[in-house]
Design a protein around this motif. Structure first.
Motif, PDB file in Angstrom:
ATOM      1  N   ASN A  30     -60.876 -42.223  32.859  1.00 56.23           N
ATOM      2  CA  ASN A  30     -61.624 -42.461  31.629  1.00 56.23           C
ATOM      3  C   ASN A  30     -61.209 -41.471  30.555  1.00 56.23           C
ATOM      4  OD1 ASN A  30     -63.401 -40.069  32.208  1.00 56.23           O
ATOM      5  ND2 ASN A  30     -63.989 -41.418  33.921  1.00 56.23           N
ATOM      6  N   ASP A  32     -63.634 -40.101  27.898  1.00 58.78           N
ATOM      7  CA  ASP A  32     -64.991 -40.010  27.364  1.00 58.78           C
ATOM      8  C   ASP A  32     -65.038 -40.143  25.844  1.00 58.78           C
ATOM      9  OD1 ASP A  32     -67.702 -39.394  27.088  1.00 58.78           O
ATOM     10  OD2 ASP A  32     -67.439 -37.256  27.513  1.00 58.78           O
ATOM     11  N   PRO A  33     -65.764 -41.157  25.308  1.00 56.28           N
ATOM     12  CA  PRO A  33     -66.754 -42.024  25.958  1.00 56.28           C
ATOM     13  C   PRO A  33     -66.201 -43.372  26.445  1.00 56.28           C
ATOM     14  CG  PRO A  33     -66.885 -42.361  23.600  1.00 56.28           C
ATOM     15  CD  PRO A  33     -65.795 -41.328  23.830  1.00 56.28           C
ATOM     16  N   PHE A  56     -73.110 -49.162  30.854  1.00 58.47           N
ATOM     17  CA  PHE A  56     -72.185 -49.033  29.733  1.00 58.47           C
ATOM     18  C   PHE A  56     -72.365 -50.213  28.773  1.00 58.47           C
ATOM     19  CE2 PHE A  56     -70.094 -51.580  32.920  1.00 58.47           C
ATOM     20  CZ  PHE A  56     -69.480 -52.582  32.204  1.00 58.47           C
ATOM     21  N   VAL A 112     -67.528 -48.909  26.688  1.00 61.67           N
ATOM     22  CA  VAL A 112     -67.977 -47.635  26.122  1.00 61.67           C
ATOM     23  C   VAL A 112     -69.144 -47.134  26.967  1.00 61.67           C
ATOM     24  CG1 VAL A 112     -68.746 -46.443  24.040  1.00 61.67           C
ATOM     25  CG2 VAL A 112     -67.341 -48.510  23.829  1.00 61.67           C
ATOM     26  N   ASN A 113     -69.009 -45.938  27.495  1.00 65.85           N
ATOM     27  CA  ASN A 113     -70.054 -45.389  28.352  1.00 65.85           C
ATOM     28  C   ASN A 113     -71.358 -45.202  27.581  1.00 65.85           C
ATOM     29  OD1 ASN A 113     -71.088 -44.358  30.759  1.00 65.85           O
ATOM     30  ND2 ASN A 113     -70.506 -42.260  30.276  1.00 65.85           N
ATOM     31  N   PRO A 115     -74.779 -42.857  27.173  1.00 65.26           N
ATOM     32  CA  PRO A 115     -75.255 -41.527  27.550  1.00 65.26           C
ATOM     33  C   PRO A 115     -76.315 -41.650  28.641  1.00 65.26           C
ATOM     34  CG  PRO A 115     -76.198 -42.185  25.451  1.00 65.26           C
ATOM     35  CD  PRO A 115     -75.173 -43.218  25.800  1.00 65.26           C
ATOM     36  N   THR A 157     -73.392 -45.746  21.078  1.00 62.74           N
ATOM     37  CA  THR A 157     -72.553 -44.547  20.992  1.00 62.74           C
ATOM     38  C   THR A 157     -71.929 -44.496  19.603  1.00 62.74           C
ATOM     39  OG1 THR A 157     -72.057 -44.528  23.357  1.00 62.74           O
ATOM     40  CG2 THR A 157     -70.478 -43.433  21.913  1.00 62.74           C
ATOM     41  N   TRP A 180     -64.298 -36.240  17.623  1.00 61.79           N
ATOM     42  CA  TRP A 180     -64.144 -37.558  18.232  1.00 61.79           C
ATOM     43  C   TRP A 180     -62.791 -37.665  18.919  1.00 61.79           C
ATOM     44  CZ3 TRP A 180     -66.382 -42.397  15.391  1.00 61.79           C
ATOM     45  CH2 TRP A 180     -67.733 -42.180  15.097  1.00 61.79           C
ATOM     46  N   PRO A 229     -67.458 -38.096  22.282  1.00 70.74           N
ATOM     47  CA  PRO A 229     -67.663 -37.971  23.727  1.00 70.74           C
ATOM     48  C   PRO A 229     -69.085 -37.505  24.044  1.00 70.74           C
ATOM     49  CG  PRO A 229     -66.187 -36.248  22.914  1.00 70.74           C
ATOM     50  CD  PRO A 229     -66.450 -37.151  21.776  1.00 70.74           C
ATOM     51  N   HIS A 230     -69.638 -38.035  25.160  1.00 68.62           N
ATOM     52  CA  HIS A 230     -70.978 -37.630  25.572  1.00 68.62           C
ATOM     53  C   HIS A 230     -70.967 -36.276  26.276  1.00 68.62           C
ATOM     54  CE1 HIS A 230     -72.324 -41.520  24.372  1.00 68.62           C
ATOM     55  NE2 HIS A 230     -71.664 -42.167  25.320  1.00 68.62           N
ATOM     56  N   ILE A 234     -69.052 -38.649  34.493  1.00 70.78           N
ATOM     57  CA  ILE A 234     -68.918 -40.113  34.531  1.00 70.78           C
ATOM     58  C   ILE A 234     -68.652 -40.521  35.966  1.00 70.78           C
ATOM     59  CG2 ILE A 234     -67.591 -42.104  33.730  1.00 70.78           C
ATOM     60  CD1 ILE A 234     -66.942 -40.509  31.190  1.00 70.78           C
TER      61      ILE A 234
END
Length: 242
Positions: A30, A32-33, A56, A112-113, A115, A157, A180, A229-230, A234
């Motif tokens: 991955n 992130d995110p 996600f 997209v993950n 949070p 996100t 970012w 990114p969170h 993950i």
């Protein structure tokens, strides 16, 4: 500050689908995110039959053909070239994405993950027909704003997602907020990203770059995605991102 050029891995997915995958791979799970980036091609009778997800959000954006989405929330919709659809898996969703035309259906699926505080959120679905996706012209090309500032699709996100089309000799710059991460994927053509050459099906992964500068030596199409990114662990296992 860094930029890394990576090759796609061609692999089978779903029921007879072929994808050019950048995420997730055993050696690069991955970014992130972002937890999945696939350029898929579906022929008649192939696709992604019913399957579950959680944890996600996903955006499917089409270049050609047509795809039908069905889910256990009762949503049934189709999207064509230039259109997009987004689902928030949250606590869990079951859906399918299958071509609804005989011609080849091609597009990008981006995950997209979410949070951790939103992992158990209610699942949801959003359709964005092509005519609702804003398109902005600039000197040397144009861009379709799929998500983020001025975009059509909403995400939980902070992120932007654009389909950029450059003329031969065209230049364009995107300035994501500080901190970012970004991915630039070349669908067609020949492009330099911050001075580095990108070939078709390659992606540039950028971190700490304050400006994304694109230069095309021929007519080109590329996807640009950037997000905050969170900074959380993950745990990614097949269709689940916990």
């Amino acid at each position: 500050m860094s930029i890394e050029i990576r090759h796609a891995t061609v692999m089978a997915e779903g029921a007879g689908a072929r994808v050019k995958r950048h995420l997730p791979l055993p050696t690069f799970m991955n970014f992130d995110p972002f937890v999945m980036f696939d350029h898929f091609e579906l022929g008649a009778g192939t696709g992604f039959p019913e399957h579950p997800h959680r944890g996600f959000e996903a955006i499917t954006y089409l270049f050609s053909g047509e795809i039908e989405h069905r889910d256990n929330l009762g949503n049934v919709s189709t999207v064509g070239p230039g259109g997009a659809q987004r689902f928030t898996a949250g606590s869990g969703i079951v859906h399918s994405e299958m071509p609804s035309v005989e011609e080849t259906t091609s597009g990008i699926q981006l995950w997209v993950n979410l949070p951790r505080r939103l992992k158990a959120s209610e699942p949801a679905y959003e359709e964005a027909p092509a005519e609702t996706v804003p398109e902005v012209a600039f000197d040397g090309g144009r861009e379709r704003r799929i998500a983020g500032e001025g975009g059509r699709v909403s995400l939980k996100t902070d992120a932007l997602y654009r389909h950029v089309m450059l003329d031969a000799g065209g230049r364009h710059a995107i300035e994501p907020p500080a901190g970012w991460r970004a991915i630039v994927y070349l669908k067609d053509g020949a492009v330099r990203v911050n001075g580095q050459t990108l070939a078709v099906a390659q992606a540039a992964f950028l971190e700490g770059e304050a400006r994304i500068e694109l230069e095309a030596s021929e007519g080109s199409e590329l996807m640009v995605v950037a997000g905050h990114p969170h900074g959380e662990p993950i745990r990614q296992r097949g269709p689940y991102v916990d």
